[in-house]
Write a protein that holds these residues in place. Structure first.
Motif, PDB file in Angstrom:
ATOM      1  N   UNK A   1     -61.284  24.934 -35.346  1.00  0.00           N
ATOM      2  CA  UNK A   1     -60.921  23.511 -35.331  1.00  0.00           C
ATOM      3  C   UNK A   1     -59.597  23.282 -34.605  1.00  0.00           C
ATOM      4  N   UNK A   2     -59.274  24.139 -33.670  1.00  0.00           N
ATOM      5  CA  UNK A   2     -57.990  24.113 -32.988  1.00  0.00           C
ATOM      6  C   UNK A   2     -57.681  22.739 -32.382  1.00  0.00           C
ATOM      7  N   UNK A   3     -56.505  22.242 -32.671  1.00  0.00           N
ATOM      8  CA  UNK A   3     -55.979  21.071 -31.994  1.00  0.00           C
ATOM      9  C   UNK A   3     -56.834  19.826 -32.064  1.00  0.00           C
ATOM     10  N   UNK A   4     -57.666  19.704 -33.105  1.00  0.00           N
ATOM     11  CA  UNK A   4     -58.568  18.568 -33.196  1.00  0.00           C
ATOM     12  C   UNK A   4     -59.925  18.803 -32.557  1.00  0.00           C
ATOM     13  N   UNK A   5     -60.269  20.064 -32.346  1.00  0.00           N
ATOM     14  CA  UNK A   5     -61.583  20.413 -31.800  1.00  0.00           C
ATOM     15  C   UNK A   5     -62.680  19.674 -32.557  1.00  0.00           C
ATOM     16  N   UNK A   6     -63.665  19.077 -31.855  1.00  0.00           N
ATOM     17  CA  UNK A   6     -64.786  18.444 -32.556  1.00  0.00           C
ATOM     18  C   UNK A   6     -65.449  19.420 -33.532  1.00  0.00           C
ATOM     19  N   UNK A   7     -65.777  18.919 -34.699  1.00  0.00           N
ATOM     20  CA  UNK A   7     -66.335  19.771 -35.750  1.00  0.00           C
ATOM     21  C   UNK A   7     -67.589  20.482 -35.269  1.00  0.00           C
ATOM     22  N   UNK A   8     -68.445  19.790 -34.517  1.00  0.00           N
ATOM     23  CA  UNK A   8     -69.701  20.389 -34.062  1.00  0.00           C
ATOM     24  C   UNK A   8     -69.451  21.606 -33.171  1.00  0.00           C
ATOM     25  N   UNK A   9     -68.466  21.500 -32.281  1.00  0.00           N
ATOM     26  CA  UNK A   9     -68.148  22.634 -31.410  1.00  0.00           C
ATOM     27  C   UNK A   9     -67.513  23.761 -32.210  1.00  0.00           C
ATOM     28  N   UNK A  10     -66.697  23.420 -33.191  1.00  0.00           N
ATOM     29  CA  UNK A  10     -66.137  24.451 -34.052  1.00  0.00           C
ATOM     30  C   UNK A  10     -67.211  25.252 -34.746  1.00  0.00           C
ATOM     31  N   UNK A  11     -68.215  24.550 -35.248  1.00  0.00           N
ATOM     32  CA  UNK A  11     -69.328  25.237 -35.905  1.00  0.00           C
ATOM     33  C   UNK A  11     -70.087  26.128 -34.925  1.00  0.00           C
TER      34      UNK A  11
ATOM     35  N   UNK B   1     -66.722  25.175 -21.786  1.00  0.00           N
ATOM     36  CA  UNK B   1     -65.909  24.941 -22.973  1.00  0.00           C
ATOM     37  C   UNK B   1     -64.458  24.642 -22.610  1.00  0.00           C
ATOM     38  N   UNK B   2     -63.911  25.366 -21.630  1.00  0.00           N
ATOM     39  CA  UNK B   2     -62.541  25.063 -21.194  1.00  0.00           C
ATOM     40  C   UNK B   2     -62.457  23.657 -20.616  1.00  0.00           C
ATOM     41  N   UNK B   3     -63.473  23.290 -19.831  1.00  0.00           N
ATOM     42  CA  UNK B   3     -63.456  21.965 -19.210  1.00  0.00           C
ATOM     43  C   UNK B   3     -63.537  20.856 -20.255  1.00  0.00           C
ATOM     44  N   UNK B   4     -64.349  21.059 -21.284  1.00  0.00           N
ATOM     45  CA  UNK B   4     -64.573  20.006 -22.276  1.00  0.00           C
ATOM     46  C   UNK B   4     -63.549  20.027 -23.412  1.00  0.00           C
ATOM     47  N   UNK B   5     -63.077  21.209 -23.779  1.00  0.00           N
ATOM     48  CA  UNK B   5     -62.272  21.328 -24.998  1.00  0.00           C
ATOM     49  C   UNK B   5     -60.893  21.946 -24.781  1.00  0.00           C
ATOM     50  N   UNK B   6     -60.576  22.301 -23.548  1.00  0.00           N
ATOM     51  CA  UNK B   6     -59.295  22.942 -23.278  1.00  0.00           C
ATOM     52  C   UNK B   6     -58.099  22.106 -23.707  1.00  0.00           C
ATOM     53  N   UNK B   7     -58.258  20.781 -23.680  1.00  0.00           N
ATOM     54  CA  UNK B   7     -57.167  19.911 -24.098  1.00  0.00           C
ATOM     55  C   UNK B   7     -56.766  20.108 -25.545  1.00  0.00           C
ATOM     56  N   UNK B   8     -57.698  20.510 -26.391  1.00  0.00           N
ATOM     57  CA  UNK B   8     -57.373  20.756 -27.801  1.00  0.00           C
ATOM     58  C   UNK B   8     -56.495  21.998 -27.946  1.00  0.00           C
ATOM     59  N   UNK B   9     -56.817  23.032 -27.184  1.00  0.00           N
ATOM     60  CA  UNK B   9     -55.978  24.231 -27.196  1.00  0.00           C
ATOM     61  C   UNK B   9     -54.588  23.907 -26.654  1.00  0.00           C
ATOM     62  N   UNK B  10     -54.546  23.148 -25.562  1.00  0.00           N
ATOM     63  CA  UNK B  10     -53.256  22.808 -24.963  1.00  0.00           C
ATOM     64  C   UNK B  10     -52.412  21.963 -25.908  1.00  0.00           C
ATOM     65  N   UNK B  11     -53.050  21.078 -26.665  1.00  0.00           N
ATOM     66  CA  UNK B  11     -52.295  20.262 -27.615  1.00  0.00           C
ATOM     67  C   UNK B  11     -51.566  21.151 -28.620  1.00  0.00           C
ATOM     68  N   UNK B  12     -52.272  22.131 -29.181  1.00  0.00           N
ATOM     69  CA  UNK B  12     -51.602  23.013 -30.150  1.00  0.00           C
ATOM     70  C   UNK B  12     -50.521  23.843 -29.477  1.00  0.00           C
ATOM     71  N   UNK B  13     -50.814  24.372 -28.300  1.00  0.00           N
ATOM     72  CA  UNK B  13     -49.840  25.200 -27.596  1.00  0.00           C
ATOM     73  C   UNK B  13     -48.566  24.418 -27.293  1.00  0.00           C
TER      74      UNK B  13
END
Length: 323
Positions: free
Chosen positions: A297-307, A233-245
């Motif tokens: 839905x952090x930082x534009x997280x894909x909806x499917x992963x958010x669910x 999850x960090x590898x695939x979606x970490x950029x969304x967290x970093x965008x918000x941070x």
């Protein structure tokens, strides 16, 4: 039972109207699911003119959530008081209070972005006095009685259903905010874990002869996402967290104190820092927090992963917290 929160600010960098339509619909559906599962609160926010589409209209969004739910509270944390017309804000909150049966919680702050004030042609330097006027007007308006406002007699109807008025907290990280809350006899919501400011607020309550209480973030309140495989999850979606941070970091001067404060410049640094965390269900339970804040839905997280993350929390974490 810990407090459980689903945070939704609808950020999506590079969005199209179609993708935002999907994201907004998903957010309301997530709120409905959270309500069914017994999660305590939906938390949302207010920011204006942000390139990544940060939600600008939290009360409109709250109305959509209330229409789809029966029990869950919605906390607007925070509404930027001086950017609102005080009378219209009083009306909107009264209507939402009636529609929801008292489930709206409003944290009123003054914000920390001068560009938002410039967008609405509101005096940044006068924001403290404007905030005083907003809060005082809300409290008078919700009595349903005529009162003097800017030299004329006005009356706001309908009256809200909650007595003595809808839950209204004063947010901030300054002594001025604490004094304002104490003077008006309103609860205080420090924007970070600031026990010294809580003590100052309590002293001012005694000074003003008012009664109030504090809702303060814990010393450790990470923003969470639940995944079976955090490394993936960090590898695939970490950029969304970093965008918000990084967005938050660009807004916060040295004088701003916030529970969400990151100095990370990379995903690896963000993961080590611990402000944002991706955890397995077992790790989530083991955190032993007083409040669990999910950010699906952090930082534009894909909806499917958010669910996926929200369902993992509801199905494999929440029942164990209740025990």
């Amino acid at each position: 039972m810990p407090v459980t929160v689903v945070r939704l600010n609808l950020v999506e960098p590079g969005a199209t109207p179609a993708s935002l339509r999907t994201r907004y619909r998903a957010a309301v559906e997530m709120a409905a699911y959270a309500d069914e599962q017994g999660i305590s609160t939906v938390q949302t926010e207010e920011h204006h003119g942000v390139e990544n589409n940060w939600l600008p209209s939290p009360f409109v969004f709250a109305g959509a959530v209330f229409g789809a739910t029966r029990r869950i509270a919605v906390t607007v944390s925070a509404a930027i008081g001086p950017l609102h017309d005080p009378l219209r804000l009083a009306e909107d909150i009264a209507v939402l209070d009636l529609v929801s049966g008292g489930r709206l919680v409003t944290v009123a702050g003054i914000g920390y972005r001068p560009e938002e004030y410039a967008q609405f042609d509101v005096d940044w330097k006068g924001r403290g006095k404007l905030q005083d006027e907003v809060l005082e007007t809300l409290l008078r308006a919700w009595t349903g009685e005529p009162f003097t406002y800017r030299g004329r007699t006005v009356r706001v109807t309908p009256r809200p259903g909650t007595e003595p008025h809808p839950l209204l907290l004063v947010g901030g990280s300054s002594k001025a905010a604490a004094r304002r809350a104490a003077r008006l006899g309103l609860p205080f919501f420090p924007s970070a874990h600031l026990p010294e400011l809580e003590a100052y607020y309590k002293e001012r309550l005694v000074e003003y002869g008012t009664v109030g209480w504090t809702m303060m973030p814990a010393a450790e309140t990470p923003l969470l996402h639940v995944a079976e495989d955090p490394d993936r999850a960090w590898a695939e979606y970490g950029g969304h967290f970093l965008h918000e941070a990084r967005t938050y970091a660009s807004w916060q001067s040295a004088g701003i104190r916030s529970a969400v404060r990151s100095g990370a410049a990379t995903v690896a640094e963000l993961r080590t820092e611990g402000v944002y965390r991706i955890v397995t269900p077992d790790e989530c339970v083991a955190l032993g927090l007083d409040s669990y804040v999910l950010h699906p839905l952090v930082g534009g997280m894909p909806v499917e992963e958010g669910w996926r993350g929200l369902r993992l929390f509801a199905e494999r974490v929440l029942p164990r917290l209740a025990g």
